[in-house]
Scaffold this motif. Structure first.
Motif, PDB file in Angstrom:
ATOM      1  N   ALA A  37     -28.181  67.663  72.408  1.00 29.40           N
ATOM      2  CA  ALA A  37     -29.486  67.663  73.076  1.00 29.40           C
ATOM      3  C   ALA A  37     -29.982  66.242  73.249  1.00 29.40           C
ATOM      4  N   ARG A  38     -30.567  65.986  74.398  1.00 31.38           N
ATOM      5  CA  ARG A  38     -31.262  64.713  74.631  1.00 31.38           C
ATOM      6  C   ARG A  38     -32.740  65.057  74.676  1.00 31.38           C
ATOM      7  N   PHE A  39     -33.420  64.772  73.578  1.00 31.39           N
ATOM      8  CA  PHE A  39     -34.809  65.167  73.420  1.00 31.39           C
ATOM      9  C   PHE A  39     -35.714  63.970  73.211  1.00 31.39           C
ATOM     10  N   ILE A  40     -36.998  64.200  73.501  1.00 25.93           N
ATOM     11  CA  ILE A  40     -38.051  63.265  73.143  1.00 25.93           C
ATOM     12  C   ILE A  40     -38.827  63.959  72.032  1.00 25.93           C
ATOM     13  N   PHE A  41     -38.809  63.356  70.855  1.00 22.08           N
ATOM     14  CA  PHE A  41     -39.422  63.965  69.687  1.00 22.08           C
ATOM     15  C   PHE A  41     -40.737  63.299  69.309  1.00 22.08           C
ATOM     16  N   VAL A  42     -41.680  64.119  68.905  1.00 22.82           N
ATOM     17  CA  VAL A  42     -42.976  63.695  68.375  1.00 22.82           C
ATOM     18  C   VAL A  42     -42.952  63.990  66.880  1.00 22.82           C
ATOM     19  N   PRO A  43     -43.500  63.110  66.031  1.00 26.17           N
ATOM     20  CA  PRO A  43     -43.515  63.377  64.593  1.00 26.17           C
ATOM     21  C   PRO A  43     -44.212  64.714  64.287  1.00 26.17           C
ATOM     22  N   PHE A  44     -43.734  65.430  63.323  1.00 24.17           N
ATOM     23  CA  PHE A  44     -43.069  64.974  62.116  1.00 24.17           C
ATOM     24  C   PHE A  44     -41.746  65.708  61.928  1.00 24.17           C
TER      25      PHE A  44
ATOM     26  N   THR B  28     -53.143  62.418  66.925  1.00 27.25           N
ATOM     27  CA  THR B  28     -52.833  62.251  68.350  1.00 27.25           C
ATOM     28  C   THR B  28     -51.620  63.076  68.795  1.00 27.25           C
ATOM     29  N   THR B  29     -51.282  64.113  68.046  1.00 31.59           N
ATOM     30  CA  THR B  29     -50.110  64.916  68.414  1.00 31.59           C
ATOM     31  C   THR B  29     -50.202  65.433  69.843  1.00 31.59           C
ATOM     32  N   ASP B  30     -51.358  65.941  70.246  1.00 28.57           N
ATOM     33  CA  ASP B  30     -51.478  66.462  71.610  1.00 28.57           C
ATOM     34  C   ASP B  30     -51.264  65.363  72.645  1.00 28.57           C
ATOM     35  N   ASP B  31     -51.802  64.164  72.391  1.00 23.34           N
ATOM     36  CA  ASP B  31     -51.588  63.035  73.300  1.00 23.34           C
ATOM     37  C   ASP B  31     -50.108  62.653  73.348  1.00 23.34           C
ATOM     38  N   GLN B  32     -49.469  62.645  72.192  1.00 16.77           N
ATOM     39  CA  GLN B  32     -48.038  62.308  72.145  1.00 16.77           C
ATOM     40  C   GLN B  32     -47.207  63.351  72.881  1.00 16.77           C
ATOM     41  N   LEU B  33     -47.592  64.611  72.753  1.00 19.92           N
ATOM     42  CA  LEU B  33     -46.875  65.671  73.463  1.00 19.92           C
ATOM     43  C   LEU B  33     -47.041  65.525  74.976  1.00 19.92           C
ATOM     44  N   ARG B  34     -48.231  65.121  75.423  1.00 18.52           N
ATOM     45  CA  ARG B  34     -48.442  64.885  76.855  1.00 18.52           C
ATOM     46  C   ARG B  34     -47.572  63.729  77.351  1.00 18.52           C
ATOM     47  N   LEU B  35     -47.503  62.648  76.567  1.00 17.14           N
ATOM     48  CA  LEU B  35     -46.660  61.522  76.943  1.00 17.14           C
ATOM     49  C   LEU B  35     -45.190  61.955  76.982  1.00 17.14           C
ATOM     50  N   ALA B  36     -44.754  62.673  75.965  1.00 18.10           N
ATOM     51  CA  ALA B  36     -43.362  63.135  75.915  1.00 18.10           C
ATOM     52  C   ALA B  36     -43.043  64.024  77.116  1.00 18.10           C
ATOM     53  N   ALA B  37     -43.958  64.920  77.465  1.00 22.66           N
ATOM     54  CA  ALA B  37     -43.741  65.797  78.622  1.00 22.66           C
ATOM     55  C   ALA B  37     -43.698  64.978  79.911  1.00 22.66           C
ATOM     56  N   HIS B  38     -44.542  63.970  80.009  1.00 21.52           N
ATOM     57  CA  HIS B  38     -44.567  63.095  81.183  1.00 21.52           C
ATOM     58  C   HIS B  38     -43.235  62.356  81.322  1.00 21.52           C
ATOM     59  N   MET B  39     -42.746  61.816  80.216  1.00 24.26           N
ATOM     60  CA  MET B  39     -41.473  61.094  80.252  1.00 24.26           C
ATOM     61  C   MET B  39     -40.312  62.039  80.550  1.00 24.26           C
ATOM     62  N   TRP B  40     -40.372  63.227  79.993  1.00 23.05           N
ATOM     63  CA  TRP B  40     -39.336  64.236  80.251  1.00 23.05           C
ATOM     64  C   TRP B  40     -39.281  64.535  81.747  1.00 23.05           C
ATOM     65  N   ALA B  41     -40.443  64.760  82.350  1.00 24.92           N
ATOM     66  CA  ALA B  41     -40.499  65.050  83.783  1.00 24.92           C
ATOM     67  C   ALA B  41     -39.995  63.869  84.610  1.00 24.92           C
ATOM     68  N   ALA B  42     -40.292  62.653  84.164  1.00 21.83           N
ATOM     69  CA  ALA B  42     -39.879  61.455  84.898  1.00 21.83           C
ATOM     70  C   ALA B  42     -38.406  61.125  84.699  1.00 21.83           C
ATOM     71  N   SER B  43     -37.743  61.824  83.796  1.00 19.97           N
ATOM     72  CA  SER B  43     -36.356  61.484  83.470  1.00 19.97           C
ATOM     73  C   SER B  43     -35.340  62.051  84.457  1.00 19.97           C
ATOM     74  N   ALA B  44     -35.792  62.843  85.415  1.00 16.99           N
ATOM     75  CA  ALA B  44     -34.891  63.420  86.428  1.00 16.99           C
ATOM     76  C   ALA B  44     -33.708  64.143  85.793  1.00 16.99           C
ATOM     77  N   GLY B  45     -33.998  64.898  84.753  1.00 16.12           N
ATOM     78  CA  GLY B  45     -32.967  65.688  84.112  1.00 16.12           C
ATOM     79  C   GLY B  45     -32.205  65.003  82.994  1.00 16.12           C
ATOM     80  N   PHE B  46     -32.519  63.730  82.727  1.00 16.13           N
ATOM     81  CA  PHE B  46     -31.819  63.042  81.640  1.00 16.13           C
ATOM     82  C   PHE B  46     -32.130  63.704  80.303  1.00 16.13           C
TER      83      PHE B  46
END
Length: 145
Positions: free
Chosen positions: A3-10, A24-42
């Protein structure tokens, strides 16, 4: 894991049991989701480590940065993985030498998206159609290429 994942603590055992969250877990999850979407499937997914992994990892740097140092964003990026469990952990989580540059190039392409997201989320600055960044105080910045 493959798996190629973006992980938020913990990721530690106690946090998994208590379902601990950072302020800031919710903020981190939003950032992670944003980066995931921007990764074009990476990346294949994003989320809190204890929700995404079937194992725990006590003593990680991201957990320390988030919990002890109170850094608001401390993501972990799993950039490469061979499906299944291998005896050699290094080989499981690191691409063959011939694939390193390609793997890093795909990952680095998400930096501008992440930085713009953080600027907007943390500073309330948005980019207008004129290419300038507009702050809440009427201040404008222009990106230098």
């Amino acid at each position: 894991t493959g798996a190629r994942f973006i992980f938020v603590p913990f990721s530690d055992t106690a946090s998994k049991q208590s379902r601990r969250r950072h302020e800031t877990t919710d903020d981190q999850l939003r950032l992670a989701a944003h980066m995931w979407a921007a990764s074009a499937g990476f990346f294949t997914g994003a989320g809190i480590v204890y929700d995404k992994n079937d194992y725990t990892a006590d003593g990680t740097l991201a957990d320390f940065i988030g919990a002890k140092l109170k850094v608001p964003y401390s993501l972990t990026f799993e950039l490469y993985g061979v499906p299944g469990d291998l005896d050699n952990c290094f080989e499981q989580f690191n691409p063959p030498s011939a694939d390193v540059q390609q793997t890093l190039a795909r990952f680095h392409g998400m930096y501008p998206s992440a930085v713009e997201f953080l600027i907007q989320a943390r500073l309330g600055i948005t980019q207008g159609g004129d290419g300038a960044f507009h702050g809440s105080q009427g201040v404008q910045w222009r990106r230098v290429e």
